[in-house]
Design an enzyme around this catalytic site. Structure first.
Site, short mmCIF file in Angstrom:
data_model
loop_
_atom_site.label_atom_id
_atom_site.label_comp_id
_atom_site.label_asym_id
_atom_site.label_seq_id
_atom_site.Cartn_x
_atom_site.Cartn_y
_atom_site.Cartn_z
N ASP A 228 0.83 -1.20 0.00
CA ASP A 228 0.00 0.00 0.00
C ASP A 228 0.88 1.26 0.00
OD1 ASP A 228 -2.83 0.97 0.43
OD2 ASP A 228 -1.89 1.91 2.18
N GLU A 277 14.30 -15.55 0.77
CA GLU A 277 14.54 -16.60 1.79
C GLU A 277 13.58 -17.77 1.59
OE1 GLU A 277 13.95 -14.65 5.57
OE2 GLU A 277 15.66 -13.30 5.22
C1 NOJ Z 1 -4.49 2.89 -0.85
C2 NOJ Z 1 -5.60 1.94 -0.53
O1 NOJ Z 1 -5.93 1.19 -1.68
C3 NOJ Z 1 -6.73 2.77 0.00
O2 NOJ Z 1 -7.91 2.02 0.15
C4 NOJ Z 1 -6.32 3.40 1.29
O3 NOJ Z 1 -7.34 4.25 1.74
C5 NOJ Z 1 -5.04 4.21 1.13
N1 NOJ Z 1 -4.05 3.52 0.37
C6 NOJ Z 1 -4.44 4.54 2.48
O4 NOJ Z 1 -3.96 3.39 3.09
#
Ligand code: NOJ
Length: 572
Positions: A228, A277
């Site tokens: 993310d 790993e």
């Molecule tokens: C991207 C994620 O896909 C989204 O749903 C989220 O709100 C933001 N990153 C923050 O983590």
């Protein structure tokens, strides 16, 4: 144009045999199905989908024919941002299960020949995370505060935020805490919701802890990670912070103070060592909203290995745009040694059946100037009078067959195989997404694509679970339910099943050759072994090249032509 970049083949994925191969390249052309766990299937009836619900639907996933599932966060969370506010990275949210449930689900997926990718959220924790709680309790300058980005406020009493930066979800990006003695205190940075404090990736403990998390899940059968906000982790903040306006005009060339910095790749090189790993090595896919030229840095074999390409998702249903995007991205992946990724829908955007049924931004006089609205400005709040539901779905089916014939990985989002539309008619009182609350009047937020799935025609939650669904489902969900589509050979569900089965049979090298069609609105390409895909983006029927018809997104005309807004697959 002919592109021939790879050695890997996903054709030997072994979902049919019920065992996972040791092929280290399994991901290169995988069909990956994204599950948003809270909205997939609810086994315990608490209105929130859970891991046992997923396990119970593995036969469905196997029938669908996907190679892998990607689970959005299932970690303990107060759900300030749908689970992307993580309280503990190495546990399961009690609202959706236990570690034991996770292990059972992971084993059952392996048994079904389906790989498992989980979401890692390293840019920020939640404000309920033990580290943040400790930071609040600890004094200024303490090691606990150093795990986050704390600053003194401006002005004589520090009452002014350290800068005017805005959060991605709207509102200020700094929030002030109260010090343990009750006095107004320092400010912390949160590029997303205020419940999501940004971590300080200069801190060695933060770095080590995430490697522990990667091993924790890898040891429990996880095959890979979706990262993310992969472009946000490292920051270099000067003493005097630039203004938001200044930051917005700074080049994003690796030297920006907060986005897409070159030094973020030091982290991913360390993660690569962790991935290696394991056998086969674990994989990474970056969610990095960066310029396409900088995407290969994230996709490199020394880094995460693959990166999302959202170009098709952002394009109109348009032949020239699709062709340019495909050619450009195949070139990029060839340069990085990775494979391309293709996405039309996910949990952050308006479902593609709906996007393609509404006016394009250029056609819409109501389009807001504020780009923070994303695409959800397309939606009114309530019924959606402008939606051409049938046309949108027709175009979405054509686009999906185009996508599934491309070399590289296809990332599919739960419910798109049902042709689901965005749910626009969610009452304000039921909305959950922070973007709705923080962007009044600009964005309705992302709840419309996160409404729990309809499995059956009837029942309190259309088969989602024994209780209610945590977001209200509209009546039209009945028609789109799995049960309603099972028996209909023309249904979108059966189209996806056929396409995914054929894709497995036909897929070999990552090669694509454009064929000439003599029409600007028709695209055709050939994959190795004579697999041909033709998409008619226009309205006038198009003649098909010779070959055996394998599948089409709409029935051919009585003259055997491909109708408008349709895709056909042929074997030549
Ligand atoms: C991207 C994620 O896909 C989204 O749903 C989220 O709100 C933001 N990153 C923050 O983590």
């Amino acid at each position: 144009m002919s592109i021939d970049s790879s050695v890997g083949s996903a054709a030997d994925t072994t979902a049919q045999t019920g065992a996972l191969s040791a092929d280290a390249d399994w991901w290169r052309q995988a069909a990956v199905y994204q599950i948003y766990p809270r909205s997939f299937a609810d086994a315990d009836g608490n209105s929130i989908g859970d891991l046992r619900g997923i396990t119970s639907r593995i036969p469905y996933l196997k029938d669908l024919g996907v190679d892998a599932v990607w689970l959005s966060p299932f970690y303990p969370s107060a759900l300030a941002d749908g689970g992307y506010d993580v309280d503990d990275y190495r546990d399961v949210d009690p609202k959706i299960g236990t570690l034991h449930d996770f292990e059972e689900m992971s084993a059952a997926l392996t048994e079904a020949g389906i790989r498992l990718i989980v979401d890692i959220v390293p840019n920020h924790t939640s404000d309920q995370h033990a580290w943040f709680q400790e930071a609040r309790r600890s004094p200024k300058g303490s090691p606990a505060r150093d795990r986050y980005i704390f600053r003194d406020g401006l002005g004589p009493d520090g009452a002014q935020a350290p800068s005017d930066w805005e959060s991605i979800f709207g509102g200020p990006a700094w929030t002030r805490i109260t010090e343990p003695d009750g006095s107004p205190g320092q400010w912390y940075l949160h590029n997303f919701a205020q419940e999501q404090p940004d971590l300080n990736w200069k801190n060695p403990e933060v770095r080590e802890d995430f490697k522990k998390t990667l091993r924790f899940w890898s040891d429990r059968g996880v095959d890979g990670f979706r990262i993310d906000v992969a472009h946000g982790l490292t920051k270099d903040l000067p003493e005097n912070l630039p203004t938001q306006a200044e930051m917005d005009t700074m080049p994003q060339d690796g030297s920006h103070p907060i986005w897409d910095r070159d030094d973020v790749h030091e982290i991913y090189r360390e993660w690569r060592q962790v991935f290696e790993e394991y056998s086969p090595p674990r994989i990474g896919v970056a969610e990095a909203w960066v310029s396409s030229e900088r995407r290969p840095l994230y996709a490199s074999a020394e880094g995460l290995g693959q990166a999302f390409n959202f170009d098709l998702l952002e394009a109109d249903f348009d032949a020239a745009q699709f062709r340019d995007i495909v050619s450009f991205n195949l070139g990029l992946s060839e340069a990085s040694g990775s494979s391309s990724t293709w996405v039309f829908s996910n949990h952050d955007v308006v479902r593609h059946a709906t996007r393609y049924g509404l006016p394009t931004p250029a056609e819409d006089p109501q389009a807001p100037a504020d780009e923070k609205a994303g695409t959800s400005w397309l939606l009114s709040r309530g019924s959606e009078p402008r939606l051409d539901a049938e046309g949108g779905l027709r175009r979405a089916r054509a686009a999906t067959l185009f996508e599934l014939a491309l070399p590289g990985s296809a990332y599919l989002y739960q419910g798109e195989e049902l042709g689901l539309h965005e749910v626009a008619e969610i009452p304000d009182a039921d909305r959950q997404d922070p973007t709705f609350f923080n962007s009044p009047g600009v964005s309705v937020g992302r709840d419309g694509c996160r409404v729990p799935l309809p499995w059956s025609r009837q029942g309190g939650s259309y088969g989602f679970g024994p209780g209610q669904a945590h977001l209200p489902q509209p009546e039209w969900f009945s028609r789109y339910s799995v049960e309603a589509q099972e028996q209909d050979p023309e249904s979108t569900l059966n189209l996806y099943r056929s396409a995914l089965r054929l894709r497995r049979e036909l897929q070999s090298r990552e090669a694509l050759e454009w064929l000439s069609t003599h029409h600007d609105t028709v695209l055709a390409f050939r994959r190795p072994n004579g697999w041909i895909c033709v998409t008619n983006f226009g309205e006038v029927p198009a003649t098909l090249p010779s070959g055996e018809l394998l599948l089409s997104s709409s029935p051919l005309t009585t003259d055997g032509e491909l109708p408008g807004e349709a895709t056909a697959w042929l074997q030549s």
